[in-house]
Design a protein around this motif. Structure first.
Motif, PDB file in Angstrom:
ATOM      1  N   THR A 177     -28.900  25.965 -30.180  1.00 32.11           N
ATOM      2  CA  THR A 177     -28.339  25.473 -31.634  1.00 32.11           C
ATOM      3  C   THR A 177     -29.017  24.254 -32.109  1.00 32.11           C
ATOM      4  N   VAL A 178     -29.105  23.103 -31.233  1.00 39.29           N
ATOM      5  CA  VAL A 178     -29.646  21.832 -31.454  1.00 39.29           C
ATOM      6  C   VAL A 178     -31.229  22.133 -31.935  1.00 39.29           C
ATOM      7  N   GLN A 179     -31.926  22.815 -31.431  1.00 39.23           N
ATOM      8  CA  GLN A 179     -33.302  23.176 -32.140  1.00 39.23           C
ATOM      9  C   GLN A 179     -33.145  23.831 -33.542  1.00 39.23           C
ATOM     10  N   PHE A 180     -32.452  24.704 -33.444  1.00 42.28           N
ATOM     11  CA  PHE A 180     -32.426  25.530 -34.734  1.00 42.28           C
ATOM     12  C   PHE A 180     -31.831  24.836 -35.862  1.00 42.28           C
ATOM     13  N   ALA A 181     -30.892  23.907 -35.579  1.00 40.35           N
ATOM     14  CA  ALA A 181     -30.304  22.870 -36.652  1.00 40.35           C
ATOM     15  C   ALA A 181     -31.355  22.123 -37.162  1.00 40.35           C
ATOM     16  N   SER A 182     -32.268  21.494 -36.052  1.00 38.24           N
ATOM     17  CA  SER A 182     -33.304  20.499 -36.592  1.00 38.24           C
ATOM     18  C   SER A 182     -34.140  21.486 -37.499  1.00 38.24           C
ATOM     19  N   ASP A 183     -34.579  22.600 -37.261  1.00 35.36           N
ATOM     20  CA  ASP A 183     -35.349  23.331 -38.049  1.00 35.36           C
ATOM     21  C   ASP A 183     -34.647  23.603 -39.761  1.00 35.36           C
ATOM     22  N   VAL A 184     -33.547  23.932 -39.515  1.00 36.53           N
ATOM     23  CA  VAL A 184     -32.837  24.509 -40.663  1.00 36.53           C
ATOM     24  C   VAL A 184     -32.571  23.092 -41.641  1.00 36.53           C
ATOM     25  N   ALA A 185     -32.340  21.813 -40.825  1.00 35.74           N
ATOM     26  CA  ALA A 185     -32.143  20.706 -41.762  1.00 35.74           C
ATOM     27  C   ALA A 185     -33.239  20.302 -42.681  1.00 35.74           C
ATOM     28  N   LYS A 186     -34.472  20.939 -42.535  1.00 35.17           N
ATOM     29  CA  LYS A 186     -35.753  20.618 -43.371  1.00 35.17           C
ATOM     30  C   LYS A 186     -35.611  21.327 -44.475  1.00 35.17           C
ATOM     31  N   LEU A 187     -34.782  22.341 -44.821  1.00 37.19           N
ATOM     32  CA  LEU A 187     -34.687  23.207 -45.642  1.00 37.19           C
ATOM     33  C   LEU A 187     -33.870  22.840 -46.955  1.00 37.19           C
ATOM     34  N   GLY A 188     -33.073  21.808 -46.635  1.00 37.80           N
ATOM     35  CA  GLY A 188     -32.465  21.154 -47.865  1.00 37.80           C
ATOM     36  C   GLY A 188     -31.037  21.861 -47.849  1.00 37.80           C
ATOM     37  N   VAL A 189     -30.479  22.114 -46.732  1.00 39.20           N
ATOM     38  CA  VAL A 189     -29.048  22.587 -46.761  1.00 39.20           C
ATOM     39  C   VAL A 189     -27.961  21.569 -46.672  1.00 39.20           C
ATOM     40  N   ASP A 190     -26.984  21.372 -47.026  1.00 37.19           N
ATOM     41  CA  ASP A 190     -26.015  20.522 -47.220  1.00 37.19           C
ATOM     42  C   ASP A 190     -25.341  20.206 -45.864  1.00 37.19           C
ATOM     43  N   ALA A 191     -24.887  21.165 -44.998  1.00 40.39           N
ATOM     44  CA  ALA A 191     -24.149  20.976 -43.842  1.00 40.39           C
ATOM     45  C   ALA A 191     -24.372  22.377 -42.868  1.00 40.39           C
ATOM     46  N   PHE A 192     -23.746  22.012 -41.683  1.00 44.34           N
ATOM     47  CA  PHE A 192     -23.723  23.378 -40.857  1.00 44.34           C
ATOM     48  C   PHE A 192     -22.566  23.783 -40.580  1.00 44.34           C
ATOM     49  N   MET A 193     -22.492  24.816 -40.116  1.00 46.98           N
ATOM     50  CA  MET A 193     -21.233  25.679 -39.541  1.00 46.98           C
ATOM     51  C   MET A 193     -21.701  25.786 -38.166  1.00 46.98           C
ATOM     52  N   CYS A 194     -21.003  25.673 -37.073  1.00 48.49           N
ATOM     53  CA  CYS A 194     -20.912  25.913 -35.817  1.00 48.49           C
ATOM     54  C   CYS A 194     -19.910  26.445 -35.204  1.00 48.49           C
ATOM     55  N   VAL A 195     -20.015  27.590 -34.817  1.00 47.70           N
ATOM     56  CA  VAL A 195     -18.831  28.470 -34.119  1.00 47.70           C
ATOM     57  C   VAL A 195     -18.588  27.944 -32.608  1.00 47.70           C
ATOM     58  N   VAL A 196     -17.522  28.503 -32.155  1.00 50.97           N
ATOM     59  CA  VAL A 196     -17.238  28.087 -30.714  1.00 50.97           C
ATOM     60  C   VAL A 196     -17.973  29.097 -29.865  1.00 50.97           C
ATOM     61  N   PRO A 197     -18.824  28.718 -28.829  1.00 46.24           N
ATOM     62  CA  PRO A 197     -19.712  29.317 -28.114  1.00 46.24           C
ATOM     63  C   PRO A 197     -19.059  30.763 -27.442  1.00 46.24           C
ATOM     64  N   TYR A 198     -19.398  31.796 -27.902  1.00 47.50           N
ATOM     65  CA  TYR A 198     -18.812  33.226 -27.515  1.00 47.50           C
ATOM     66  C   TYR A 198     -19.519  33.790 -26.221  1.00 47.50           C
ATOM     67  N   TYR A 199     -18.917  34.451 -25.460  1.00 56.72           N
ATOM     68  CA  TYR A 199     -19.470  35.365 -24.168  1.00 56.72           C
ATOM     69  C   TYR A 199     -19.468  34.324 -23.157  1.00 56.72           C
ATOM     70  N   ASN A 200     -20.034  33.213 -22.980  1.00 58.49           N
ATOM     71  CA  ASN A 200     -20.230  32.595 -21.689  1.00 58.49           C
ATOM     72  C   ASN A 200     -18.807  31.597 -21.567  1.00 58.49           C
ATOM     73  N   LYS A 201     -17.641  31.728 -22.344  1.00 57.47           N
ATOM     74  CA  LYS A 201     -16.468  31.382 -22.061  1.00 57.47           C
ATOM     75  C   LYS A 201     -16.509  29.839 -21.435  1.00 57.47           C
TER      76      LYS A 201
END
Length: 296
Positions: free
Chosen positions: A89-113
């Motif tokens: 998530t951290v790495q992907f957010a870094s990549d996406v930030a370069k695209l000009g989006v204004d914010a992120f949404m991050c879900v509660v981690p699923y499956y690994n509880k």
């Protein structure tokens, strides 16, 4: 509205596919424009309603870039980057930030509880890695765990860029505790269209909507009436639209949202396995509901 960076009415937009179930970026741009012109204050791109589990990272990048190109600067674009692996998530957010989006949404981690401390450290790591605002997303029905009010409030207090939560727990005591205990600039959005008015009565800001794909103007009217304190009018408009709010969830989201868009003459393609298209009977019931509420 002027004090809310994302406004009150935010749609989690579907992801259009072509006949081969590949990304239809042209249609995605047309849909984004349609949603903005329909009254949305911001857009969530590639959330659950956008079939995030079956749109892989390179495709997500293409989709974010296309939507930013179409409506960036007109409304905030919130990219769903959340995953159940913190490092990814951290790495992907870094990549996406370069695209000009204004914010992120991050879900509660699923499956690994993870335990609550794990949830805190997960979101803390993301927040520390970016300057962009973050919307938390708590949906126990899909993630199998609930992020408790204490954890949400701890994150809201400790990180200035954790600015909101999409609450779809259905636990109104928990939601009230978050609203009452949150810093002044932290807001709570309903994660369920049908729960929007009860949450706004508690002090919530508005909704991150599914029905907004189909009837954004109608849902916008409801939240604006509620924000203005005209509860009688808001309740009446809400009751009139409620059959469709609930009807869209007869089966797994976004099967019927995509079907509804097709019924109103704006087809966005099918859904990717393991989701399956609406059955003829489901489509007929949906069309009847849409006619009943005046959307079709």
């Amino acid at each position: 509205m002027s004090q809310l960076r994302f406004g009150r009415m935010i749609t989690a937009m579907v992801t259009p596919f072509n006949d081969a179930l590949e990304l239809d970026l042209d249609r995605a741009q047309e849909l984004a424009v349609r949603l903005v012109e329909g009254g949305n204050d911001a857009l969530i791109v590639n959330g659950t309603t956008g079939e995030s589990p079956t749109v892989f990272y390179p495709q997500k990048i293409e989709l974010f870039r296309a939507v930013v190109s179409a409506v960036g600067g007109r409304v905030p674009i919130i990219a769903n980057v959340g995953d159940n692996c913190t490092a990814d998530t951290v790495q992907f957010a870094s990549d996406v930030a370069k695209l000009g989006v204004d914010a992120f949404m991050c879900v509660v981690p699923y499956y690994n509880k993870p335990p609550q401390e794990g949830l805190y450290r997960h979101f803390a790591a993301i927040a520390e890695s970016t300057e962009l605002p973050i919307v938390l997303y708590n949906i126990p029905g899909r993630c199998s765990i609930n992020m408790e009010a204490e954890t949400t409030l701890r994150l809201a207090r400790d990180f200035e860029n954790i600015v909101a939560v999409k609450e779809a727990s259905g636990n109104f005591d928990q939601i009230k505790a978050i609203i009452d205990g949150a810093p002044e600039d932290f807001v709570v959005y309903s994660g369920d269209d049908s729960a929007t008015l009860p949450i706004m009565r508690l002090g919530g800001a508005g909704v991150i909507s599914t029905i907004g794909n189909v009837a954004p103007g109608r849902m916008k009217e409801i939240v604006e009436l509620a924000a203005a304190g005209d509860w009688a009018a808001a309740e009446a408009k809400n009751e009139a639209l409620m059959p469709l709010m609930t009807g869209l969830f007869e089966t797994a989201n976004p099967i019927l949202v995509k079907e509804a868009l097709s019924l109103v003459g704006f087809p966005v393609g099918g859904v990717r396995l393991p989701l399956v298209p609406a059955t003829p009977a489901q489509s007929e019931r949906l069309a009847n509901t849409m006619r009943e509420v005046g959307v079709l």
